[in-house]
Design a protein around this motif. Sequence first.
Motif, PDB file in Angstrom:
ATOM      1  N   ALA A  86      30.627  29.815  46.082  1.00 54.13           N
ATOM      2  CA  ALA A  86      30.257  31.060  45.399  1.00 54.13           C
ATOM      3  C   ALA A  86      28.761  31.350  45.501  1.00 54.13           C
ATOM      4  N   ARG A  87      27.942  30.312  45.705  1.00 51.34           N
ATOM      5  CA  ARG A  87      26.500  30.513  45.786  1.00 51.34           C
ATOM      6  C   ARG A  87      26.077  31.268  47.048  1.00 51.34           C
ATOM      7  N   ASP A  88      26.986  31.334  48.036  1.00 48.66           N
ATOM      8  CA  ASP A  88      26.661  32.009  49.295  1.00 48.66           C
ATOM      9  C   ASP A  88      27.038  33.484  49.298  1.00 48.66           C
ATOM     10  N   VAL A  89      27.664  33.953  48.232  1.00 49.18           N
ATOM     11  CA  VAL A  89      28.216  35.310  48.231  1.00 49.18           C
ATOM     12  C   VAL A  89      27.131  36.380  48.302  1.00 49.18           C
ATOM     13  N   ILE A  90      26.139  36.298  47.425  1.00 47.95           N
ATOM     14  CA  ILE A  90      25.110  37.345  47.376  1.00 47.95           C
ATOM     15  C   ILE A  90      24.341  37.408  48.682  1.00 47.95           C
ATOM     16  N   ARG A  91      24.032  36.261  49.241  1.00 49.37           N
ATOM     17  CA  ARG A  91      23.308  36.265  50.522  1.00 49.37           C
ATOM     18  C   ARG A  91      24.147  36.930  51.618  1.00 49.37           C
ATOM     19  N   GLN A  92      25.437  36.641  51.645  1.00 44.33           N
ATOM     20  CA  GLN A  92      26.303  37.274  52.638  1.00 44.33           C
ATOM     21  C   GLN A  92      26.341  38.784  52.421  1.00 44.33           C
TER      22      GLN A  92
ATOM     23  N   GLN B  16      25.517  41.914  55.006  1.00 45.43           N
ATOM     24  CA  GLN B  16      26.509  42.938  55.343  1.00 45.43           C
ATOM     25  C   GLN B  16      27.337  43.256  54.101  1.00 45.43           C
ATOM     26  N   ILE B  17      27.282  44.495  53.677  1.00 48.16           N
ATOM     27  CA  ILE B  17      27.984  44.897  52.461  1.00 48.16           C
ATOM     28  C   ILE B  17      29.473  45.065  52.770  1.00 48.16           C
ATOM     29  N   PRO B  18      30.357  44.385  52.044  1.00 49.16           N
ATOM     30  CA  PRO B  18      31.788  44.481  52.341  1.00 49.16           C
ATOM     31  C   PRO B  18      32.406  45.755  51.765  1.00 49.16           C
TER      32      PRO B  18
ATOM     33  N   LEU C 189      30.138  35.859  38.672  1.00 46.58           N
ATOM     34  CA  LEU C 189      29.865  36.485  39.961  1.00 46.58           C
ATOM     35  C   LEU C 189      30.278  37.959  39.948  1.00 46.58           C
ATOM     36  N   LEU C 190      31.373  38.251  39.275  1.00 46.89           N
ATOM     37  CA  LEU C 190      31.829  39.642  39.167  1.00 46.89           C
ATOM     38  C   LEU C 190      30.764  40.501  38.483  1.00 46.89           C
ATOM     39  N   LYS C 191      30.165  39.985  37.409  1.00 51.63           N
ATOM     40  CA  LYS C 191      29.120  40.734  36.708  1.00 51.63           C
ATOM     41  C   LYS C 191      27.930  41.010  37.625  1.00 51.63           C
ATOM     42  N   ILE C 192      27.546  40.021  38.414  1.00 45.72           N
ATOM     43  CA  ILE C 192      26.422  40.189  39.339  1.00 45.72           C
ATOM     44  C   ILE C 192      26.741  41.254  40.381  1.00 45.72           C
TER      45      ILE C 192
END
Length: 466
Positions: free
Chosen positions: A43-49, A53-55, A72-75
């Motif tokens: 989950a720590r890699d999600v924001i960087r990904q 590239q915005i999904p 993570l949902l809130k972020i």
Amino acid sequence: MTNKQQTMDRPILIVDDEPEILLAVDTTLRMAGMDNIITISDARDVIRQMERQIPCLMILDLNMPHINGGRLLKIVRKTYPRIPVIILTGAIDVDTAVKCMKIGAMDYVVKPVEEGRLLSAVKQALAYEDLENKFQDSPASDLFSQIKNPTAFAHIITQDKKMHSVFHYIEAIAPSSQPVLIFGETGVGKELIGQSIHTLSERKGKLVVVNVAGLDDNVFSDTLFGHVQGAFTGAQKTRQGLIEQAAGGTLFLDEIGDLALTSQVKLLRLLQEREYLPLGSDKIKYSDARIITSTNLNLWALEKKGTFRKDLIYRLSTHTLTLPPLRERLLDLPLLLDRFICKAANELDKPVPDIPKTLIEQIETYPFKGNIRELKSMVYDAISRYRNGPITADLFKVLDTSGSEAGQKDNNQSFSLPTLKEASRELVEKAMKQTGGNQSAAAGILGISQQALSKRLQKLKFEKPD
């Protein structure tokens, strides 16, 4: 536009710490014709990904280590409010999934995942309120879409317009072999920008970084140009300098404003003629390395003082760019804070805390003279003392409420405003003095009638100054 065409433009992001779930969801979607998919197990890699590239859609597991799905949902909802999110959850967590829908998730799918239910949720999400057209209204999306090579900037966390303008400029100048001069305060990320320039230049050699601050001329020459055997006492064998190590690549000289005048002459020759002499050698060598320099100083001010050469400034500044300080990038502050908290918690083996809105508001008022580097240090120090619950301002020494109150008290003591009575007396006295005692002219300056001024003067005669 069909679902498949949509996902070709922006990927579907699947986040789950269980490899078998990732594989099952990925396979189901691909068999349905959706082939632009990215899977993430940490989950720590999600924001960087998402910065790369915005999904168009996120499928998010609720229970994960490091950062849980709810957090993570809130972020994601705060930073990318138009991206639909589907929650994956075990049967026991359905109540929690419903709560997640209340804070922004579009739907939830219970594990083990049923193919029909998953595809129905995904297709509904992709069709949701003309998602593609709405998403293009997002300023962050517009900025990212204009960048041709976003992966070259993936290591830089930002959604700031000024930073994206810098990215566009870097893409334009990257193919050039001419020098680049980067201005910016301490800790704004000048070396990271140098990395991006080097990456986009596609030069075959490597990026070599050296901080020239405090180097005297001999050390600078030896560091940069190397020496031959016997050049000086202790030079038992020939050693190549950093400029040779950067052959075909990029040489990044940090803190160039602190370079000694004698060394500036040698650097100028390298820039003009592309040639240099190793210490102790009379054989000229040539370099094809691109030179990037950076400084937090005003080089023109140094030139006026006689400590920096004017001709060298011109040579270094073929291409120039200035990085904004963190206090001008407040949109990036929550992203950077979250990234450093997650990273520090992982390295220090601590749970990842929630970040209350009040903490962000307090941090936004801090001047950050050390910029991003200072923020990172603050976070690591705070996490080292963190135990449980949301992270609070008292863990950040510079944000300590008692310290702030004391500082405010000191400020009030050192700088006090006059009372209204004192200010009124001072204004009247200055106006009368400026006009030589002419009440009509003084009244004009003060913006009142002569009669009102006359009454004020009479009153002041009977008032004692405070």
